[in-house]
Design a protein around this motif. Structure first.
Motif, PDB file in Angstrom:
ATOM      1  N   CYS A 132       0.841  -1.204   0.000  1.00 24.79           N
ATOM      2  CA  CYS A 132       0.000   0.000   0.000  1.00 24.79           C
ATOM      3  C   CYS A 132       0.874   1.251   0.000  1.00 24.79           C
ATOM      4  CB  CYS A 132      -0.929   0.009   1.214  1.00 24.79           C
ATOM      5  SG  CYS A 132      -2.105  -1.355   1.269  1.00 24.79           S
ATOM      6  N   THR A 166      -2.041  10.186   7.324  1.00 29.22           N
ATOM      7  CA  THR A 166      -2.524   8.833   7.588  1.00 29.22           C
ATOM      8  C   THR A 166      -2.888   8.655   9.062  1.00 29.22           C
ATOM      9  OG1 THR A 166      -2.040   6.475   7.225  1.00 29.22           O
ATOM     10  CG2 THR A 166      -0.221   7.848   8.004  1.00 29.22           C
ATOM     11  N   ILE A 199      -5.447   8.901   4.189  1.00 29.00           N
ATOM     12  CA  ILE A 199      -5.537   7.463   4.452  1.00 29.00           C
ATOM     13  C   ILE A 199      -6.150   7.175   5.821  1.00 29.00           C
ATOM     14  CG2 ILE A 199      -4.178   5.348   4.681  1.00 29.00           C
ATOM     15  CD1 ILE A 199      -2.109   6.987   2.820  1.00 29.00           C
ATOM     16  N   ILE A 214      -8.270   7.181   0.818  1.00 29.82           N
ATOM     17  CA  ILE A 214      -7.868   5.774   0.743  1.00 29.82           C
ATOM     18  C   ILE A 214      -8.240   5.056   2.033  1.00 29.82           C
ATOM     19  CG2 ILE A 214      -5.953   4.154   0.566  1.00 29.82           C
ATOM     20  CD1 ILE A 214      -4.532   6.020  -1.275  1.00 29.82           C
ATOM     21  N   GLU A 247      -7.603   1.835   3.894  1.00 34.54           N
ATOM     22  CA  GLU A 247      -6.792   0.618   3.985  1.00 34.54           C
ATOM     23  C   GLU A 247      -7.613  -0.417   4.762  1.00 34.54           C
ATOM     24  OE1 GLU A 247      -2.103   1.910   3.864  1.00 34.54           O
ATOM     25  OE2 GLU A 247      -3.087   1.898   5.811  1.00 34.54           O
TER      26      GLU A 247
END
Length: 327
Positions: free
Chosen positions: A75, A91, A168, A196, A198
Protein backbone atom coordinates in the motif's frame (compact mmCIF):
# COMPACT_ATOMS: atom_id res chain seq x y z
CA UNK A 1 26.08 -9.96 -15.68
CA UNK A 2 23.41 -7.31 -15.25
CA UNK A 3 23.22 -6.99 -19.04
CA UNK A 4 21.72 -10.48 -19.16
CA UNK A 5 18.63 -9.44 -17.17
CA UNK A 6 15.34 -8.34 -18.72
CA UNK A 7 15.24 -4.52 -18.33
CA UNK A 8 11.45 -4.23 -18.50
CA UNK A 9 8.39 -6.49 -18.41
CA UNK A 10 4.61 -6.16 -18.61
CA UNK A 11 2.43 -7.94 -16.06
CA UNK A 12 -1.29 -8.69 -15.92
CA UNK A 13 -2.83 -7.27 -12.75
CA UNK A 14 -6.14 -7.85 -11.02
CA UNK A 15 -9.09 -5.83 -12.29
CA UNK A 16 -10.31 -3.12 -9.91
CA UNK A 17 -13.99 -2.91 -8.98
CA UNK A 18 -15.28 0.52 -10.00
CA UNK A 19 -18.11 2.77 -8.80
CA UNK A 20 -19.51 5.79 -10.68
CA UNK A 21 -16.72 5.48 -13.23
CA UNK A 22 -17.00 4.54 -16.91
CA UNK A 23 -13.61 2.83 -16.87
CA UNK A 24 -10.99 1.92 -14.32
CA UNK A 25 -7.20 1.54 -14.15
CA UNK A 26 -5.44 -0.60 -16.80
CA UNK A 27 -5.29 -4.38 -16.51
CA UNK A 28 -1.56 -4.45 -17.25
CA UNK A 29 1.38 -2.74 -15.59
CA UNK A 30 4.87 -2.11 -16.96
CA UNK A 31 7.71 -2.66 -14.49
CA UNK A 32 11.35 -1.81 -15.12
CA UNK A 33 14.14 -3.69 -13.40
CA UNK A 34 15.21 -0.52 -11.54
CA UNK A 35 11.65 0.08 -10.28
CA UNK A 36 11.29 -3.53 -9.19
CA UNK A 37 14.55 -3.46 -7.21
CA UNK A 38 13.55 -0.17 -5.59
CA UNK A 39 10.08 -1.46 -4.60
CA UNK A 40 11.60 -4.69 -3.27
CA UNK A 41 14.21 -2.90 -1.17
CA UNK A 42 11.66 -0.43 0.24
CA UNK A 43 9.12 -3.11 1.16
CA UNK A 44 11.83 -5.30 2.66
CA UNK A 45 13.13 -2.33 4.70
CA UNK A 46 9.67 -1.61 6.09
CA UNK A 47 9.15 -5.32 6.88
CA UNK A 48 12.47 -5.69 8.70
CA UNK A 49 12.00 -2.41 10.53
CA UNK A 50 8.63 -3.60 11.85
CA UNK A 51 9.94 -7.01 12.87
CA UNK A 52 12.80 -5.32 14.74
CA UNK A 53 10.31 -2.97 16.39
CA UNK A 54 8.40 -6.03 17.60
CA UNK A 55 11.56 -7.31 19.30
CA UNK A 56 12.43 -3.90 20.79
CA UNK A 57 8.90 -3.52 22.16
CA UNK A 58 9.11 -6.90 23.88
CA UNK A 59 12.46 -5.82 25.34
CA UNK A 60 10.68 -2.68 26.64
CA UNK A 61 12.95 -0.39 24.61
CA UNK A 62 9.79 0.90 22.88
CA UNK A 63 7.01 1.98 25.24
CA UNK A 64 3.41 3.06 24.85
CA UNK A 65 1.42 2.48 21.69
CA UNK A 66 3.01 0.72 18.72
CA UNK A 67 1.08 -0.25 15.57
CA UNK A 68 3.08 -2.30 13.05
CA UNK A 69 2.65 -2.21 9.27
CA UNK A 70 4.06 -5.57 8.14
CA UNK A 71 1.83 -7.20 5.53
CA UNK A 72 0.61 -3.84 4.22
CA UNK A 73 3.86 -2.69 2.60
CA UNK A 74 2.47 -2.76 -0.95
CA UNK A 75 0.00 0.00 0.00
CA UNK A 76 2.61 2.55 1.08
CA UNK A 77 5.11 1.69 -1.66
CA UNK A 78 2.48 1.57 -4.42
CA UNK A 79 0.90 4.88 -3.41
CA UNK A 80 4.26 6.66 -3.16
CA UNK A 81 5.33 5.34 -6.57
CA UNK A 82 2.29 7.01 -8.17
CA UNK A 83 2.38 10.50 -6.64
CA UNK A 84 4.86 13.39 -6.51
CA UNK A 85 6.97 14.49 -3.56
CA UNK A 86 5.19 17.85 -3.68
CA UNK A 87 1.85 16.09 -3.08
CA UNK A 88 0.61 15.85 0.49
CA UNK A 89 -0.14 12.74 2.53
CA UNK A 90 -1.75 12.15 5.91
CA UNK A 91 -2.52 8.83 7.59
CA UNK A 92 -3.67 7.09 10.75
CA UNK A 93 -1.47 5.99 13.63
CA UNK A 94 -0.19 2.95 11.65
CA UNK A 95 2.33 5.32 10.15
CA UNK A 96 5.82 3.77 10.09
CA UNK A 97 5.62 2.64 6.45
CA UNK A 98 4.49 6.00 5.10
CA UNK A 99 7.03 7.86 7.22
CA UNK A 100 9.73 5.87 5.46
CA UNK A 101 8.33 6.19 1.91
CA UNK A 102 7.83 9.94 2.44
CA UNK A 103 11.52 10.46 3.13
CA UNK A 104 12.15 9.50 6.76
CA UNK A 105 15.21 7.36 7.47
CA UNK A 106 15.24 4.07 9.36
CA UNK A 107 17.49 5.63 12.00
CA UNK A 108 15.12 8.59 12.52
CA UNK A 109 12.10 6.28 12.79
CA UNK A 110 13.76 3.83 15.20
CA UNK A 111 15.05 6.72 17.32
CA UNK A 112 11.52 8.13 17.45
CA UNK A 113 10.08 4.78 18.48
CA UNK A 114 12.54 4.54 21.34
CA UNK A 115 11.98 8.12 22.48
CA UNK A 116 15.36 9.55 21.46
CA UNK A 117 15.86 13.18 20.59
CA UNK A 118 17.45 12.08 17.29
CA UNK A 119 14.01 10.83 16.30
CA UNK A 120 12.00 12.28 13.44
CA UNK A 121 9.78 14.19 15.91
CA UNK A 122 12.61 14.66 18.46
CA UNK A 123 11.39 11.64 20.41
CA UNK A 124 8.15 13.34 21.45
CA UNK A 125 5.78 11.59 19.04
CA UNK A 126 6.57 7.91 19.36
CA UNK A 127 4.95 5.34 17.09
CA UNK A 128 1.79 7.32 16.35
CA UNK A 129 3.09 10.82 15.55
CA UNK A 130 5.79 11.08 12.89
CA UNK A 131 6.20 13.81 10.28
CA UNK A 132 8.26 14.70 7.23
CA UNK A 133 7.92 17.37 4.54
CA UNK A 134 4.38 17.24 3.07
CA UNK A 135 3.55 14.32 5.41
CA UNK A 136 1.29 15.25 8.28
CA UNK A 137 1.88 12.20 10.26
CA UNK A 138 0.20 9.45 12.02
CA UNK A 139 -2.80 10.75 13.92
CA UNK A 140 -3.93 9.14 17.16
CA UNK A 141 -7.64 9.98 17.05
CA UNK A 142 -9.51 7.52 14.84
CA UNK A 143 -10.56 9.20 11.59
CA UNK A 144 -9.42 12.69 12.65
CA UNK A 145 -6.85 12.85 9.85
CA UNK A 146 -9.54 12.79 7.14
CA UNK A 147 -10.87 16.36 7.56
CA UNK A 148 -7.27 17.54 8.05
CA UNK A 149 -6.34 15.95 4.73
CA UNK A 150 -9.26 17.67 3.04
CA UNK A 151 -7.87 20.94 4.43
CA UNK A 152 -4.53 20.22 2.75
CA UNK A 153 -6.39 19.44 -0.50
CA UNK A 154 -8.26 22.74 -0.15
CA UNK A 155 -4.91 24.54 0.17
CA UNK A 156 -3.70 22.85 -3.05
CA UNK A 157 -6.77 24.09 -4.92
CA UNK A 158 -6.69 27.56 -3.34
CA UNK A 159 -3.02 28.05 -4.22
CA UNK A 160 -3.45 26.54 -7.69
CA UNK A 161 -0.44 24.22 -7.31
CA UNK A 162 -1.91 21.20 -9.18
CA UNK A 163 -0.84 19.10 -6.19
CA UNK A 164 -3.20 16.80 -4.30
CA UNK A 165 -3.62 15.24 -0.86
CA UNK A 166 -3.73 11.51 -0.20
CA UNK A 167 -5.84 10.94 2.88
CA UNK A 168 -5.54 7.46 4.45
CA UNK A 169 -7.70 5.78 7.09
CA UNK A 170 -8.62 2.24 8.08
CA UNK A 171 -11.77 0.17 7.80
CA UNK A 172 -12.51 0.83 11.48
CA UNK A 173 -12.39 4.59 10.97
CA UNK A 174 -14.60 4.28 7.87
CA UNK A 175 -17.71 4.34 10.10
CA UNK A 176 -16.81 7.71 11.65
CA UNK A 177 -19.25 10.56 11.05
CA UNK A 178 -16.52 13.14 10.38
CA UNK A 179 -15.46 11.11 7.33
CA UNK A 180 -18.88 11.49 5.72
CA UNK A 181 -18.92 15.20 6.53
CA UNK A 182 -15.55 15.46 4.77
CA UNK A 183 -16.82 13.53 1.73
CA UNK A 184 -19.62 16.08 1.46
CA UNK A 185 -17.38 19.12 1.62
CA UNK A 186 -14.72 17.64 -0.69
CA UNK A 187 -17.36 16.79 -3.28
CA UNK A 188 -19.04 20.21 -3.08
CA UNK A 189 -15.75 22.04 -3.53
CA UNK A 190 -14.22 19.49 -5.95
CA UNK A 191 -11.11 19.15 -3.79
CA UNK A 192 -8.08 17.25 -5.22
CA UNK A 193 -8.22 14.58 -2.53
CA UNK A 194 -7.68 10.82 -2.83
CA UNK A 195 -9.48 9.17 0.09
CA UNK A 196 -7.87 5.77 0.74
CA UNK A 197 -9.43 3.18 3.04
CA UNK A 198 -6.79 0.62 3.99
CA UNK A 199 -9.16 -2.27 4.63
CA UNK A 200 -7.19 -4.82 6.67
CA UNK A 201 -10.48 -6.57 7.54
CA UNK A 202 -10.40 -6.37 11.35
CA UNK A 203 -10.23 -2.74 12.51
CA UNK A 204 -9.09 -2.94 16.16
CA UNK A 205 -10.24 -6.55 16.49
CA UNK A 206 -13.74 -6.78 15.00
CA UNK A 207 -14.26 -8.33 11.58
CA UNK A 208 -15.71 -5.94 9.00
CA UNK A 209 -18.80 -8.15 8.65
CA UNK A 210 -19.61 -7.62 12.33
CA UNK A 211 -18.75 -3.91 12.33
CA UNK A 212 -20.21 -2.51 9.10
CA UNK A 213 -23.60 -2.83 7.42
CA UNK A 214 -21.86 -2.36 4.06
CA UNK A 215 -18.32 -3.61 3.53
CA UNK A 216 -18.11 -2.04 0.06
CA UNK A 217 -15.98 0.81 1.39
CA UNK A 218 -15.21 2.10 -2.11
CA UNK A 219 -18.92 2.92 -2.54
CA UNK A 220 -19.24 4.73 0.79
CA UNK A 221 -18.68 8.15 -0.80
CA UNK A 222 -22.14 7.74 -2.42
CA UNK A 223 -21.67 10.71 -4.77
CA UNK A 224 -17.87 10.25 -5.05
CA UNK A 225 -16.44 7.74 -7.60
CA UNK A 226 -14.59 4.77 -6.14
CA UNK A 227 -12.15 1.92 -6.80
CA UNK A 228 -11.62 -1.36 -4.95
CA UNK A 229 -8.01 -2.48 -5.34
CA UNK A 230 -5.87 -5.51 -4.46
CA UNK A 231 -3.78 -3.91 -1.72
CA UNK A 232 -1.33 -6.84 -1.56
CA UNK A 233 -0.01 -6.17 -5.08
CA UNK A 234 2.30 -3.16 -5.35
CA UNK A 235 1.69 -2.83 -9.10
CA UNK A 236 -2.09 -2.91 -8.66
CA UNK A 237 -1.86 -0.17 -6.01
CA UNK A 238 0.51 1.91 -8.14
CA UNK A 239 -1.69 1.81 -11.27
CA UNK A 240 -4.88 2.54 -9.31
CA UNK A 241 -3.24 5.49 -7.53
CA UNK A 242 -1.96 6.87 -10.85
CA UNK A 243 -5.51 6.67 -12.18
CA UNK A 244 -6.90 8.38 -9.06
CA UNK A 245 -4.22 11.10 -9.15
CA UNK A 246 -5.02 11.92 -12.77
CA UNK A 247 -8.71 12.15 -11.83
CA UNK A 248 -7.92 14.68 -9.10
CA UNK A 249 -5.41 16.74 -11.08
CA UNK A 250 -7.85 17.11 -13.98
CA UNK A 251 -10.26 19.02 -11.72
CA UNK A 252 -12.89 16.30 -11.35
CA UNK A 253 -12.81 16.46 -7.56
CA UNK A 254 -12.20 13.70 -4.99
CA UNK A 255 -12.02 9.96 -5.56
CA UNK A 256 -12.24 7.07 -3.07
CA UNK A 257 -9.99 4.00 -3.08
CA UNK A 258 -10.36 0.86 -0.99
CA UNK A 259 -7.13 -1.11 -0.68
CA UNK A 260 -7.88 -4.70 0.39
CA UNK A 261 -4.90 -5.57 2.54
CA UNK A 262 -3.99 -7.55 5.68
CA UNK A 263 -1.87 -6.86 8.75
CA UNK A 264 0.30 -9.80 9.82
CA UNK A 265 0.62 -8.53 13.42
CA UNK A 266 -2.26 -7.70 15.74
CA UNK A 267 -3.85 -4.24 15.84
CA UNK A 268 -1.14 -3.03 18.21
CA UNK A 269 1.68 -4.69 20.13
CA UNK A 270 -0.66 -5.45 23.03
CA UNK A 271 -2.95 -7.45 20.69
CA UNK A 272 -1.77 -11.00 19.90
CA UNK A 273 -4.08 -10.90 16.86
CA UNK A 274 -5.39 -14.46 17.23
CA UNK A 275 -8.42 -14.02 19.49
CA UNK A 276 -10.67 -12.83 16.64
CA UNK A 277 -8.95 -14.64 13.76
CA UNK A 278 -7.31 -18.05 13.59
CA UNK A 279 -3.59 -18.74 13.46
CA UNK A 280 -4.31 -20.76 10.31
CA UNK A 281 -5.81 -17.70 8.61
CA UNK A 282 -2.79 -15.54 9.42
CA UNK A 283 -0.40 -18.29 8.27
CA UNK A 284 -2.39 -18.73 5.06
CA UNK A 285 -2.19 -15.01 4.28
CA UNK A 286 1.53 -14.92 5.04
CA UNK A 287 2.25 -17.88 2.76
CA UNK A 288 -0.06 -17.01 -0.16
CA UNK A 289 -0.50 -13.21 -0.19
CA UNK A 290 2.79 -11.73 0.99
CA UNK A 291 3.34 -8.60 -1.15
CA UNK A 292 7.13 -8.97 -1.04
CA UNK A 293 7.03 -12.60 -2.18
CA UNK A 294 4.59 -11.72 -4.99
CA UNK A 295 6.96 -9.07 -6.39
CA UNK A 296 10.00 -11.33 -5.93
CA UNK A 297 8.38 -14.23 -7.80
CA UNK A 298 7.34 -11.97 -10.68
CA UNK A 299 10.81 -10.55 -11.13
CA UNK A 300 12.68 -13.85 -10.79
CA UNK A 301 10.33 -15.76 -13.12
CA UNK A 302 10.75 -13.05 -15.79
CA UNK A 303 14.55 -13.00 -15.51
CA UNK A 304 14.58 -9.42 -14.20
CA UNK A 305 16.75 -10.31 -11.22
CA UNK A 306 18.57 -13.27 -9.69
CA UNK A 307 17.75 -14.82 -6.33
CA UNK A 308 21.34 -14.10 -5.28
CA UNK A 309 20.94 -10.37 -5.99
CA UNK A 310 17.79 -10.22 -3.87
CA UNK A 311 19.61 -12.03 -1.07
CA UNK A 312 22.32 -9.37 -1.20
CA UNK A 313 19.62 -6.70 -0.78
CA UNK A 314 18.19 -8.64 2.17
CA UNK A 315 21.61 -8.70 3.86
CA UNK A 316 22.10 -4.95 3.30
CA UNK A 317 18.63 -4.18 4.67
CA UNK A 318 19.15 -6.31 7.77
CA UNK A 319 22.43 -4.54 8.45
CA UNK A 320 20.79 -1.11 8.05
CA UNK A 321 18.03 -2.07 10.49
CA UNK A 322 20.50 -3.52 13.00
CA UNK A 323 22.68 -0.41 12.84
CA UNK A 324 19.64 1.82 13.43
CA UNK A 325 18.52 -0.32 16.38
CA UNK A 326 21.99 -0.10 17.93
CA UNK A 327 21.98 3.68 17.44
Amino acid sequence: TYADFTPQATFDIKKCDIYKLEEGPPLQAVLTREEGLQYYRTMQTIRRMELKSDILYKQRAIRGFCHLYDGEEACAVGVEAAIKRSDHLITSYRAHGYTYTRGGTVREIMAELTGRRGGIAKGKGGSMHMYTKNFYGGNGIVGAQVPLGAGAAFACKYLGTKDLCVCIYGDGAANQGQIFETYNMASLWKLPCIFICENNKYAMGTSIERGASSTDYYKRGEFIPGLRVDGMDVLCVREATKFAAEHCRSGKGPILMELQTYRFHGHSMTDPGVSYRTREEVHDMRSKSDPITLLKDRMVSNNMVSVEELKEIDVEVRKEIEDAAQF
